[in-house]
Design a protein around this motif. Structure first.
Motif, PDB file in Angstrom:
ATOM      1  N   HIS A   3     -29.685  17.739 -12.775  1.00  0.00           N
ATOM      2  CA  HIS A   3     -28.371  18.002 -12.197  1.00  0.00           C
ATOM      3  C   HIS A   3     -27.802  16.741 -11.561  1.00  0.00           C
ATOM      4  O   HIS A   3     -28.446  16.077 -10.747  1.00  0.00           O
ATOM      5  N   GLY A   4     -26.567  16.405 -11.922  1.00  0.00           N
ATOM      6  CA  GLY A   4     -25.864  15.279 -11.325  1.00  0.00           C
ATOM      7  C   GLY A   4     -26.396  13.914 -11.723  1.00  0.00           C
ATOM      8  O   GLY A   4     -26.163  12.946 -11.014  1.00  0.00           O
ATOM      9  N   LYS A   5     -27.113  13.831 -12.853  1.00  0.00           N
ATOM     10  CA  LYS A   5     -27.662  12.556 -13.292  1.00  0.00           C
ATOM     11  C   LYS A   5     -27.032  12.145 -14.612  1.00  0.00           C
ATOM     12  O   LYS A   5     -27.718  11.980 -15.622  1.00  0.00           O
ATOM     13  N   LYS A   6     -25.711  11.953 -14.595  1.00  0.00           N
ATOM     14  CA  LYS A   6     -24.986  11.657 -15.822  1.00  0.00           C
ATOM     15  C   LYS A   6     -25.166  10.205 -16.257  1.00  0.00           C
ATOM     16  O   LYS A   6     -25.230   9.893 -17.438  1.00  0.00           O
TER      17      LYS A   6
END
Length: 167
Positions: A3-6
């Protein structure tokens, strides 16, 4: 979980990563294609495609936004002057990543990233085939053709009558 590690951090601190991507984007704009690792090519694609989209509309604001990312005036000018008109009608997908195999020294996956519209091999325009149809099109001499058609039909009728008489 991711999550949130683009963003791929590429094993670098933020300032180093941003500088590296800016330099790679300038090289891509200058040479139209560069060889790098697959991970860096994917990160560069995410970095440079929004800049190319901004360059399609030449305004002072867009130039300043692009300059804030690239930080080199010459390449901003080349992007807006040369690259943007060539890709103006394309709705996205300005770069292409082609995998090249593994590097000899450390076996890293290598790739070539290039601007799509600058590749002469893939963008060769094929000569258009002349359309051919079975039906007859408009003739230049319509009167002459109708006269020929009438004589042919009358000859066919005469041949049929002769064949009937022989029987």
């Amino acid at each position: 979980m991711r999550h949130g590690k683009k963003i791929n951090h590429l094993g670098r601190k933020t300032a180093h990563r941003k500088s590296m991507l800016a330099n790679m984007a300038c090289s891509l704009i200058e040479h139209k294609r560069i060889n790098t690792t697959v991970a860096k090519a994917k990160a560069l694609k995410q970095f440079v495609e929004p800049l190319i989209t901004k360059s399609k509309e030449d305004t002072t604001h867009n130039r300043r936004l692009v300059f804030a990312k690239l930080r080199q005036k010459d390449f901003v000018a080349e992007l807006f002057r040369d690259v943007a008109p060539k890709i103006g009608d394309r709705p996205g997908g300005y770069t292409r990543i082609i995998k090249l195999g593994n590097r000899l020294g450390d076996n890293a996956d290598m790739a070539m990233i290039e601007l799509v519209d600058y590749n002469e091999i893939y963008n060769l325009t094929k000569p258009e085939k002349k359309k051919s149809t079975r039906r007859a099109g408009k003739k230049k001499d319509t009167e002459a053709t109708t006269a020929k058609a009438e004589t042919k039909t009358s000859e066919k009728k005469a041949d049929k009558k002769d064949d009937k008489k022989e029987d």
